[in-house]
Design a protein around this motif. Structure first.
Motif, short mmCIF file in Angstrom:
data_model
loop_
_atom_site.label_atom_id
_atom_site.label_comp_id
_atom_site.label_asym_id
_atom_site.label_seq_id
_atom_site.Cartn_x
_atom_site.Cartn_y
_atom_site.Cartn_z
N LEU A 129 0.82 -1.20 0.00
CA LEU A 129 0.00 0.00 0.00
C LEU A 129 0.86 1.26 0.00
CD1 LEU A 129 -2.76 -1.20 2.45
CD2 LEU A 129 -3.16 -0.45 0.11
N HIS A 130 1.93 1.25 0.78
CA HIS A 130 2.82 2.41 0.78
C HIS A 130 3.63 2.49 -0.51
CE1 HIS A 130 2.19 4.26 4.72
NE2 HIS A 130 1.80 3.06 5.08
N CYS A 131 3.83 1.36 -1.16
CA CYS A 131 4.38 1.37 -2.51
C CYS A 131 3.43 2.10 -3.45
CB CYS A 131 4.62 -0.06 -2.99
SG CYS A 131 5.17 -0.20 -4.70
N MET A 132 2.13 1.88 -3.27
CA MET A 132 1.13 2.57 -4.09
C MET A 132 1.16 4.08 -3.85
SD MET A 132 -0.34 0.34 -6.01
CE MET A 132 1.30 -0.42 -6.07
N TRP A 133 1.45 4.47 -2.60
CA TRP A 133 1.63 5.91 -2.35
C TRP A 133 2.77 6.45 -3.21
CZ3 TRP A 133 5.97 8.55 -0.91
CH2 TRP A 133 5.79 9.91 -0.61
N GLY A 134 3.87 5.68 -3.29
CA GLY A 134 4.99 6.09 -4.12
C GLY A 134 4.62 6.20 -5.59
N VAL A 135 3.76 5.28 -6.05
CA VAL A 135 3.27 5.35 -7.43
C VAL A 135 2.51 6.65 -7.65
CG1 VAL A 135 1.68 4.30 -9.10
CG2 VAL A 135 3.21 2.85 -7.76
N GLY A 136 1.63 6.99 -6.70
CA GLY A 136 0.87 8.23 -6.81
C GLY A 136 1.77 9.46 -6.80
N ALA A 137 2.78 9.45 -5.90
CA ALA A 137 3.70 10.59 -5.79
C ALA A 137 4.54 10.73 -7.06
CB ALA A 137 4.60 10.41 -4.58
N THR A 138 4.78 9.62 -7.75
CA THR A 138 5.54 9.66 -9.00
C THR A 138 4.67 10.15 -10.15
OG1 THR A 138 6.90 7.80 -8.25
CG2 THR A 138 6.94 8.29 -10.60
N ILE A 139 3.40 9.73 -10.17
CA ILE A 139 2.49 10.11 -11.26
C ILE A 139 2.12 11.59 -11.20
CG2 ILE A 139 0.16 9.76 -12.20
CD1 ILE A 139 0.38 6.84 -11.35
N GLY A 140 1.98 12.14 -9.97
CA GLY A 140 1.54 13.52 -9.80
C GLY A 140 2.31 14.53 -10.65
N PRO A 141 3.66 14.55 -10.57
CA PRO A 141 4.42 15.50 -11.39
C PRO A 141 4.23 15.29 -12.90
CG PRO A 141 5.77 14.66 -9.61
CD PRO A 141 4.52 13.85 -9.62
N TYR A 142 4.02 14.03 -13.32
CA TYR A 142 3.79 13.78 -14.74
C TYR A 142 2.47 14.39 -15.19
CZ TYR A 142 7.77 10.62 -15.20
OH TYR A 142 9.04 10.10 -15.25
N ILE A 143 1.45 14.32 -14.33
CA ILE A 143 0.17 14.94 -14.66
C ILE A 143 0.34 16.46 -14.75
CG2 ILE A 143 -2.18 15.40 -13.84
CD1 ILE A 143 -2.21 12.58 -12.68
N MET A 144 1.09 17.03 -13.81
CA MET A 144 1.34 18.47 -13.86
C MET A 144 2.14 18.83 -15.11
SD MET A 144 0.86 21.44 -12.58
CE MET A 144 0.16 21.09 -10.96
N GLY A 145 3.13 18.02 -15.45
CA GLY A 145 3.91 18.27 -16.66
C GLY A 145 3.06 18.19 -17.91
N PHE A 146 2.14 17.21 -17.94
CA PHE A 146 1.21 17.07 -19.06
C PHE A 146 0.35 18.33 -19.21
CE2 PHE A 146 -3.16 16.00 -20.33
CZ PHE A 146 -2.94 15.52 -21.62
#
Length: 389
Positions: A129-146
């Motif tokens: 589950l905390h790995c999933m938090w890391g996935v979310g934290a990694t995706i966030g900047p990509y969404i902002m970059g998009f």
């Protein structure tokens, strides 16, 4: 139904991570538009952190009154509203205003969900589950970059994340019967009625091991966030690593945590929580020692990744062991103060090293990390002696 609820919790943890890295990725676009100094990001971050500390300390009272499902749905909804507020903000004071519900929502959902998983699921799920938090934290900047490269402003990036959070809020609201069903099916695990009222801070501090686990969490987040904030500067300014390479490897520190937590989920099938925490501390120590040795820039880069891998199991395993250490009836209160201690460490210790780097030398980065690690290790051993004997 129980497995469906687990899927919803996994999605919730991804959602928890999504907004956490947005401010940093969006700030280079925000501060020129708002005509404020670049340092003002710290003000917003501090407001969010203070709100998170307050709501973490109130999580026991809220969860006893409303239940985990309602607290989670309400908190995610509050975060969604705050993110939407960011998306329509065009002044610094509005960002500060919306940062208040942002922090209050994040703290409650973090503490409540962590306690629920610690009570009802095995240690491997906590790591994943905390790995999933890391996935979310990694995706966030990509969404902002998009958003920024696709013709939208930073407001558009926040709007996309807010819509995702709104969808999750609806999903959580629909899933409320699942949370109630689990509570009635396993009331022995989550017996919030065992105590007549929520524990006060003073009574929590009297519990054997409570102070030690708070210091453990403080130290862990001090290590993680100091590495996240200052590793790149250390590599570039002291080790002579090119700035682009240093930034890339500093980013790999979080990838190391995410990958490490995925692997930790499998290791927990063989090792218990205490052994996993000790393993993580050993890896952090190895990484720090590699950085201290005169082995060149390449060794320091490798040491940083090892530190990231070492950080991976500590946070989820300390949380998962809380009901076993302190009892299911007190775990929500303990996890609440653990979360608060974690955010205090995040707020105080990276800026403290900034002062050290500015007035003494950035070369003290691994020494600073080693001192915090030693304190965390000592506190964990004392905690284990008091609560596992």
């Amino acid at each position: 139904m129980f497995q469906l609820l687990l899927v919803i919790i996994y999605i919730s943890f991804i959602s928890l991570g999504l907004p956490d890295s947005l401010l940093g990725s969006a700030w280079p676009s925000i501060y020129p538009e708002l005509k404020v100094p670049v340092s003002y990001a710290g003000i917003i971050s501090m407001i969010i952190a203070l709100g998170t500390i307050v709501s973490s300390l109130q999580s026991d009272r809220l969860t006893r009154k409303l239940g985990t499902g309602k607290v989670t749905a309400f908190s995610v909804g509050m975060t969604a509203a705050a993110l939407f507020g960011f998306s329509i903000s065009h002044s610094f004071w509005m960002l500060c205003l919306w940062a208040v519900p942002y922090g209050l929502g994040a703290g409650s959902v973090d503490a409540s969900l962590n306690n629920y998983v610690a009570l009802h699921y095995e240690s491997r799920h906590m790591s994943w589950l905390h790995c999933m938090w890391g996935v979310g934290a990694t995706i966030g900047p990509y969404i902002m970059g998009f958003a920024l490269t696709g013709g939208m402003t930073w407001n558009g990036g926040y709007r996309i994340i807010s819509v995702l959070q709104i969808v999750l809020t609806i999903l959580l609201a629909v899933s409320l019967p699942l949370w109630k069903g689990k509570k009635s099916a396993d009331s022995s695990s989550e017996n919030s009625q065992a105590l007549p009222r929520a524990l006060s801070i003073k009574s929590i501090l009297r519990i054997p091991g409570a102070k030690e686990v708070m210091v453990c969490f403080f130290c862990y987040c001090a290590v993680e966030q100091t590495a996240a904030l200052w590793a790149s500067s250390y590599l570039a300014l002291y080790k002579g690593v090119p700035a682009e390479t240093a930034a890339r490897f500093a980013g790999m520190f979080f990838i190391g945590i995410t990958v490490g937590r995925a692997l930790s989920g499998f290791l927990t099938m063989k090792l218990n929580d205490v052994q996993m925490i000790r393993l993580g501390q050993g890896l952090i120590g190895a990484g720090v020692l590699i950085m201290l040795l005169p082995l060149g820039a390449g060794a320091s880069l490798a040491g940083l990744i090892i530190i990231g891998l070492g950080c991976a199991p500590i946070y989820p395993c300390i949380i998962h062991s809380t009901p076993d250490r302190f009892g299911a009836d007190r775990s929500q209160a303990i996890i609440g103060v653990q979360m608060a201690s974690a955010y205090i460490g995040t707020c105080l210790m990276p800026p403290l090293f900034g002062l050290i780097a500015n007035h003494i030398s950035v070369s003290l980065f691994p020494v600073y990390m080693l001192i915090i690690l030693v304190l965390m290790t000592v506190m964990h051993e004392l905690l284990t002696r008091k609560t596992m004997s």
